[in-house]
Design an enzyme around this catalytic site. Structure first.
Site, short mmCIF file in Angstrom:
data_model
loop_
_atom_site.label_atom_id
_atom_site.label_comp_id
_atom_site.label_asym_id
_atom_site.label_seq_id
_atom_site.Cartn_x
_atom_site.Cartn_y
_atom_site.Cartn_z
N CYS A 238 73.12 27.78 -8.90
CA CYS A 238 73.79 26.71 -9.64
C CYS A 238 74.94 26.21 -8.78
O CYS A 238 74.73 25.69 -7.69
CB CYS A 238 74.22 27.17 -11.02
SG CYS A 238 75.26 28.65 -11.04
N ARG A 243 75.59 30.30 -14.07
CA ARG A 243 74.46 29.74 -14.82
C ARG A 243 73.14 30.28 -14.28
O ARG A 243 72.20 30.53 -15.04
CB ARG A 243 74.49 28.20 -14.72
CG ARG A 243 75.59 27.56 -15.54
CD ARG A 243 75.62 26.04 -15.37
NE ARG A 243 76.17 25.64 -14.07
CZ ARG A 243 76.22 24.38 -13.65
NH1 ARG A 243 75.72 23.40 -14.41
NH2 ARG A 243 76.75 24.10 -12.47
#
Length: 280
Positions: A238, A243
């Site tokens: 990410c 994430r």
């Protein structure tokens, strides 16, 4: 949750409520918004500040084995303690913590399915009281970096037909339309775009509206549609790895993929590397 490949990696809010006074369970809140803990947290939970607690103060790296041992000892965690991780943003940083603690060999790790939002939606209790625990002795294992990817491995993987790069950012970040995320100046990069060949599967598509994870069938369809299948080697990324750690959790713990690594250098590193190839 029994349908998942590793259902033992998740607990629901009722389980947590039933174990609030269990001395062998330690709740850890890891939020993107580091002020939420002070607003109120699940009784007995300690605060993990990702900007401070698990970062090397000098090197762009995580805390050492000895650093983790001191942190866990301070929180009263033993090697047989069940650690329950939860937080905001559908467990962004809780999944990141799960991934990091897995490297150091802690066995009893679980995520609270739905995280902080699910607990709140059910009207369950919060407190502002900060718990204190008797210090323990904790023994971590040397970091297992087989679940972590570095830039040289990503470069090498660009020529690997069996590797699938999964960019879990938003479509706007992936396309290069968005260079800097608002309110995230520390995650900036010199260039916008994505790593060549990466598939865009935003992390959030794996969660229901209440923050819980989607079913196995739904998750399989999401990844199969982009040819990210269990027989492939997978690297997720990410901007800084939080994430993509969520995606690592989905692929390894919920779907049972065996060869998944999280590239925590992610776009903050790749987008600023001299002569790194970029697509838009």
């Amino acid at each position: 949750m029994s349908e998942y490949a590793h259902p033992e990696a998740l607990v629901d809010s009722s389980w947590v409520a039933d174990h609030l006074n269990d001395a062998n369970v330690r709740l850890i809140e890891a939020d993107e918004d580091v002020l939420l803990y002070e607003v109120g947290h699940i009784p007995g939970a300690v605060k993990l500040d990702w900007h401070v607690d698990v970062q090397d103060p000098l090197s762009r790296d995580f805390l050492s084995k000895e650093g983790l041992e001191k942190l866990f000892a301070k929180w009263g965690i033993s090697n047989d303690t069940t650690i329950v991780l939860y937080g905001d943003r559908n467990n962004w940083y809780a999944a990141y913590s799960y991934w990091l603690f897995t490297q150091y060999g802690h066995k009893n790790l679980v995520l609270l399915n739905g995280g902080r939002a699910k607990w709140e939606a059910e009207g369950r209790p919060y407190t502002k009281e900060v718990p204190h625990f008797e210090e323990t002795t904790y023994h971590a294992e040397p970091a297992d970096e087989s679940i972590r990817a570095f830039r040289d491995q990503v470069f090498a993987g660009l020529k690997d037909e069996n590797l699938r790069l999964v960019d879990v950012r938003s479509p706007q970040e992936y396309s290069g339309e968005l260079l800097h995320m608002v309110n995230y100046p520390q995650e900036g990069a010199q260039r916008a775009g994505h790593i060549p060949g990466a598939k865009n599967i935003p992390w959030a598509v794996t969660a229901n509206a209440d923050g819980t994870f989607k079913t196995v069938a739904e998750l399989r369809d999401i990844y199969a549609a982009k040819d990210v299948t269990p027989d492939k080697n997978v690297i997720s990324y990410c901007r800084i790895g939080e994430r993509s750690a969520h995606t690592w959790f989905v692929l390894t713990r919920l779907l049972g993929y065996e060869n998944v690594r999280n590239y925590d250098g992610s776009w903050t590193e790749w987008g600023s590397l001299v002569r790194s190839p970029i697509e838009r």
